[in-house]
Structure formats: structure tokens, C-alpha cells
Motif scaffolding. Structure first.
Motif, PDB file in Angstrom:
ATOM      1  N   UNK A 123       0.811  -1.200   0.000  1.00 51.27           N
ATOM      2  CA  UNK A 123       0.000   0.000   0.000  1.00 51.27           C
ATOM      3  C   UNK A 123       0.861   1.273   0.000  1.00 51.27           C
ATOM      4  N   UNK A 124       1.835   1.290  -0.852  1.00 53.59           N
ATOM      5  CA  UNK A 124       2.740   2.442  -0.895  1.00 53.59           C
ATOM      6  C   UNK A 124       2.323   3.351  -2.060  1.00 53.59           C
ATOM      7  N   UNK A 125       2.446   4.638  -1.873  1.00 51.68           N
ATOM      8  CA  UNK A 125       2.088   5.539  -2.984  1.00 51.68           C
ATOM      9  C   UNK A 125       3.265   5.611  -3.952  1.00 51.68           C
ATOM     10  N   UNK A 141      10.812  -5.367  -1.037  1.00 53.66           N
ATOM     11  CA  UNK A 141       9.813  -6.331  -1.534  1.00 53.66           C
ATOM     12  C   UNK A 141       8.431  -5.719  -1.347  1.00 53.66           C
ATOM     13  N   UNK A 142       7.631  -5.728  -2.393  1.00 49.82           N
ATOM     14  CA  UNK A 142       6.266  -5.188  -2.309  1.00 49.82           C
ATOM     15  C   UNK A 142       5.308  -6.383  -2.333  1.00 49.82           C
ATOM     16  N   UNK A 143       4.424  -6.420  -1.342  1.00 49.96           N
ATOM     17  CA  UNK A 143       3.656  -7.661  -1.162  1.00 49.96           C
ATOM     18  C   UNK A 143       2.246  -7.615  -1.771  1.00 49.96           C
ATOM     19  N   UNK A 144       1.824  -6.441  -2.246  1.00 47.54           N
ATOM     20  CA  UNK A 144       0.419  -6.370  -2.686  1.00 47.54           C
ATOM     21  C   UNK A 144       0.261  -5.848  -4.108  1.00 47.54           C
ATOM     22  N   UNK A 145       1.230  -6.156  -4.975  1.00 45.96           N
ATOM     23  CA  UNK A 145       1.163  -5.529  -6.298  1.00 45.96           C
ATOM     24  C   UNK A 145       0.744  -6.491  -7.406  1.00 45.96           C
ATOM     25  N   UNK A 146       0.389  -7.726  -7.023  1.00 47.33           N
ATOM     26  CA  UNK A 146       0.014  -8.655  -8.093  1.00 47.33           C
ATOM     27  C   UNK A 146      -1.438  -9.082  -8.000  1.00 47.33           C
ATOM     28  N   UNK A 147      -2.208  -8.337  -7.156  1.00 48.82           N
ATOM     29  CA  UNK A 147      -3.635  -8.647  -7.054  1.00 48.82           C
ATOM     30  C   UNK A 147      -4.235  -8.459  -8.450  1.00 48.82           C
ATOM     31  N   UNK A 148      -5.140  -9.305  -8.798  1.00 48.79           N
ATOM     32  CA  UNK A 148      -5.821  -9.238 -10.111  1.00 48.79           C
ATOM     33  C   UNK A 148      -4.938  -9.570 -11.311  1.00 48.79           C
ATOM     34  N   UNK A 149      -3.778 -10.123 -11.083  1.00 46.98           N
ATOM     35  CA  UNK A 149      -2.970 -10.538 -12.233  1.00 46.98           C
ATOM     36  C   UNK A 149      -3.427 -11.925 -12.685  1.00 46.98           C
ATOM     37  N   UNK A 150      -3.822 -12.013 -13.971  1.00 46.81           N
ATOM     38  CA  UNK A 150      -4.188 -13.316 -14.528  1.00 46.81           C
ATOM     39  C   UNK A 150      -2.991 -14.274 -14.508  1.00 46.81           C
ATOM     40  N   UNK A 228       1.856 -11.117 -23.455  1.00 45.55           N
ATOM     41  CA  UNK A 228       2.172 -11.355 -22.036  1.00 45.55           C
ATOM     42  C   UNK A 228       1.541 -10.281 -21.149  1.00 45.55           C
ATOM     43  N   UNK A 229       1.444  -9.086 -21.677  1.00 52.03           N
ATOM     44  CA  UNK A 229       0.902  -7.994 -20.860  1.00 52.03           C
ATOM     45  C   UNK A 229      -0.616  -8.073 -20.678  1.00 52.03           C
ATOM     46  N   UNK A 230      -1.235  -9.026 -21.335  1.00 52.63           N
ATOM     47  CA  UNK A 230      -2.648  -9.295 -21.023  1.00 52.63           C
ATOM     48  C   UNK A 230      -2.748 -10.001 -19.671  1.00 52.63           C
ATOM     49  N   UNK A 231      -1.631 -10.554 -19.216  1.00 54.54           N
ATOM     50  CA  UNK A 231      -1.659 -11.361 -17.998  1.00 54.54           C
ATOM     51  C   UNK A 231      -1.098 -10.633 -16.782  1.00 54.54           C
ATOM     52  N   UNK A 232      -0.479  -9.488 -16.996  1.00 56.13           N
ATOM     53  CA  UNK A 232      -0.005  -8.693 -15.859  1.00 56.13           C
ATOM     54  C   UNK A 232      -0.043  -7.219 -16.225  1.00 56.13           C
ATOM     55  N   UNK A 233       0.000  -6.377 -15.217  1.00 59.65           N
ATOM     56  CA  UNK A 233       0.001  -4.938 -15.502  1.00 59.65           C
ATOM     57  C   UNK A 233       1.248  -4.315 -14.892  1.00 59.65           C
ATOM     58  N   UNK A 234       1.561  -3.119 -15.335  1.00 51.79           N
ATOM     59  CA  UNK A 234       2.719  -2.426 -14.760  1.00 51.79           C
ATOM     60  C   UNK A 234       2.459  -2.249 -13.272  1.00 51.79           C
ATOM     61  N   UNK A 235       3.396  -2.642 -12.384  1.00 58.14           N
ATOM     62  CA  UNK A 235       3.135  -2.545 -10.944  1.00 58.14           C
ATOM     63  C   UNK A 235       2.728  -1.127 -10.537  1.00 58.14           C
ATOM     64  N   UNK A 236       1.702  -1.058  -9.670  1.00 59.21           N
ATOM     65  CA  UNK A 236       1.074   0.237  -9.369  1.00 59.21           C
ATOM     66  C   UNK A 236       2.004   1.247  -8.713  1.00 59.21           C
ATOM     67  N   UNK A 237       3.090   0.751  -8.081  1.00 55.56           N
ATOM     68  CA  UNK A 237       3.952   1.655  -7.307  1.00 55.56           C
ATOM     69  C   UNK A 237       5.010   2.355  -8.168  1.00 55.56           C
TER      70      UNK A 237
END
Ligand SMILES: O=C(O)CCC(=O)C(=O)O
Ligand SMILES: [Fe+2]
Length: 334
Positions: A123-125, A141-150, A228-237
Motif C-alpha cells: 500500500x505504498x504511494x 519487496x512489495x507484497x500487494x502488487x500482483x492482485x488481479x494478475x491473470x 504477455x501484458x494481457x496477464x499482468x500490468x505495470x506494478x502500481x507503485x
């Protein structure tokens, strides 16, 4: 890789010869190809390297050209001497790694001073990430950045086997243009195609006495990257203005293997998402900081993203998951 290049050179030579041009031996490009093919068929990687070093040193002294690192210097020498792309010459990779460190600019020990463990954050800005980690060379290490990754559901050995099936454009692109690291399996995997030829029992560790394997490759093909980018997004942070590079790096393999200790000479820091499996990382400070900084050992769990500047930290990995292979995807960021 070298086999593919050899084959290509041979086929171009054959095509030239089939044109029945008079005095073909006098054509300079034809001569160059013949020279390269004869050197390559004698497997004289060392001759390439020695000639490149001598030529590079001479040109440095005589022209005063300043190069930022040994790789640029050797690349320059190779291009001049043989018109060869050094990064595709696999025989050179280990030799380059061992000398990158000699020519690396000194690194400030501020990056590791008082660092006893790797922080885990969530939850980092973007702003906070940019200020504290993006460009400070402090691994995190960021622990919450892969939510919703196919990717967490879909990426597995079979997914990549389908993507890189024989003669597919994805596979040809990697084999022709991208980097491939077979690590300890270099005797059996010459190309990425060989990895996906492996029988599924071994890939999925069906028998307890399976032979371990571990590989990494860059995907430098635009349409594969798009897929491949259909399965992940650029990390939000990541900072807003940061463009994740077009290159995805994928590392995959069984428990018991990983990447050896090394330092890189790439342009930027990178993030790596642990899609499946668990991987132990060892980060070692550069020699000039040995007395001020500690070696760090930690595990990246599935669903976590490690951010690391691999140009300033020696790093080594080791897959430790119990019953599944490790799969990661990542990229450099600016
Ligand atoms: O993930 C690995 O096993 C190695 C990664 C690595 O060397 C890198 O990202 O520079
Ligand atoms: Fe690396």
C-alpha cells in the motif's frame, strides 16, 4: 545460440555461392563471412576475445575514445573487428561477467550501510516509492502488487510451452534476437526451444529423482510482449512517468537450481514478480563495501515483487519451493 548463428552464416554463404558470381572470393563481405565461419567452426571463442581486447586497447590508447564499461568496450571492438553482436555470442557471456566488476565505477556504500534486512511493504504511494526506493538502490519487496494478475493463475510450464511452440514467431524471435541463459543446463539446452522440448514429467517434477533445471530469457518480441501484458500490468507503485521497458525477463526452473552469484551491467533497476514458487535471494555488497555492509539472504514468496538494482548488488537465486517450479516475470524501469 552459436549453432543458430553458424547455421545462418553457412546458409548465407551457400546462397552467395549459388549465385555463381565470378570472383566471389574478392567480395569483402563474402570474405568476412568465410573468415567468421572458419573461426567459429574451430570454436575459437578465446581468439575472438583476445583479438577484441587487443584491438579495443589499441583503439582506446590511440583514439582516446572513452567507454563507460568493459562491455561497451568489447562490444565496440567486436563490432569493428568482426561486425558481430557480442550479446548473441554465448561463449563470451561468462568471460564478460567476470570482468564487468573490474571496470565498474565505484559504488557508494550508503546504499547498504546499516541495512540488515530487506523491507516488505504494501500500500505504498508512487511518490513514496519514488522517494525511498525507485532510484536509491535500496532493495525492497512489495507484497500487494500482483492482485488481479491473470498470470498467477495462467502462467505455468504448459502455458509457455504453448506460447513458444516449435516454429512459432514467439520462439523464433527469442532464438534470433533475445538473450537466453541456460545457467547450469547449458550442455543440454542450447536454445529456448530445447527447454520446451523437455518431457512434462521432468518439467513438473513427477519423479522424486527428476533432473533439476533453471533458465532465464528476455522476451524482446513486440507481439509476444503485448500478449504477455494481457496477464499482468505495470506494478502500481512505479513512478507515473516510468516506462516499463519493452523487455520482459522470465526466469523459470525447479527447486535446487537458480542463478549463480553475479552483478549485471544493464541500464536500469528492475522489478521481478514471483508468479509461482518460492525463491531464495542472496545479495552481496560490492567488494569496496565488504567491511561496512552485510550479505543479505531472504525469500521472495509467490505474489511478491522484488525491486532491485542488479547493477550495484551481486545477486544469486535458488529455488526452494517444495512441489512446484518457480516462475517469475519482470522488467527494468526508469
Ligand atoms: O531470478 C533470477 O534467478 C536471476 C535474476 C537476475 O539475475 C536478474 O534479474 O538480474
Ligand atoms: Fe542478474
Amino acid at each position: 545460440m552459436t549453432k543458430i548463428i553458424d547455421k545462418k552464416i553457412q546458409s548465407i554463404i551457400q546462397q552467395c555461392e549459388s549465385l555463381s558470381i565470378d570472383d566471389i572470393e574478392k567480395l569483402s563481405n563474402y570474405k568476412k563471412l568465410k573468415t567468421i565461419s572458419s573461426i567459429k567452426s574451430r570454436r575459437c571463442c578465446d581468439i575472438y576475445l583476445i583479438l577484441a581486447i587487443i584491438f579495443g586497447l589499441l583503439s582506446l590508447f590511440t583514439t582516446g575514445i572513452s567507454h563507460t564499461g568493459i562491455e561497451h568496450f568489447l562490444e565496440y571492438s567486436y563490432r569493428k573487428l568482426f561486425s558481430i553482436d557480442i550479446y548473441r555470442e554465448e561463449c563470451l557471456a561468462p568471460k564478460l561477467e567476470s570482468i564487468i566488476d573490474i571496470f565498474r565505477p565505484p559504488i557508494s556504500c550508503d546504499i547498504c550501510h546499516n541495512l540488515n534486512h530487506i523491507e516488505r511493504i504494501s500500500n505504498i504511494t508512487r511518490e513514496e516509492f519514488e522517494e525511498k526506493y525507485a532510484y536509491t538502490n535500496r532493495p525492497v519487496i512489495i507484497t500487494d502488487a500482483m492482485n488481479n494478475w491473470l498470470a498467477t493463475e495462467e502462467f505455468n510450464f504448459k502455458f509457455f510451452k504453448r506460447l513458444y511452440r516449435m516454429n512459432s514467431s514467439a520462439l523464433l524471435a527469442v532464438e534470433e534476437n533475445c538473450q537466453f541463459f541456460p545457467y547450469r543446463n547449458k550442455d543440454e539446452f542450447e536454445t529456448l526451444g530445447d527447454v520446451f522440448d523437455m518431457d512434462l514429467e521432468r518439467a513438473y517434477m513427477i519423479n522424486d529423482n527428476y533432473r533439476p533445471w533453471y533458465v532465464g530469457w528476455s522476451n524482446c518480441d513486440y507481439s509476444t510482449a503485448y500478449l504477455l501484458r494481457q496477464y499482468y500490468t505495470k506494478p502500481y507503485f512505479l513512478p507515473k512517468q516510468s516506462e516499463s521497458s519493452k523487455l520482459d525477463w522470465i526466469f523459470m526452473g525447479t527447486p535446487g537450481f537458480g542463478a549463480h552469484m553475479h552483478i549485471d551491467n544493464v541500464d536500469l533497476p528492475s522489478w521481478q514478480a514471483q508468479v509461482r514458487g518460492r525463491k531464495q535471494w542472496t545479495l552481496r555488497p560490492v567488494p569496496e563495501c565488504f567491511f561496512q555492509c552485510k550479505e543479505l539472504k531472504f525469500i521472495v514468496e509467490p505474489g511478491e515483487i522484488i525491486v532491485l538494482n542488479t547493477n550495484v548488488w551481486y545477486h544469486k537465486t535458488f529455488v526452494i519451493s517444495e512441489d512446484e517450479i518457480s516462475i517469475t516475470i519482470g522488467s527494468e524501469f526508469d
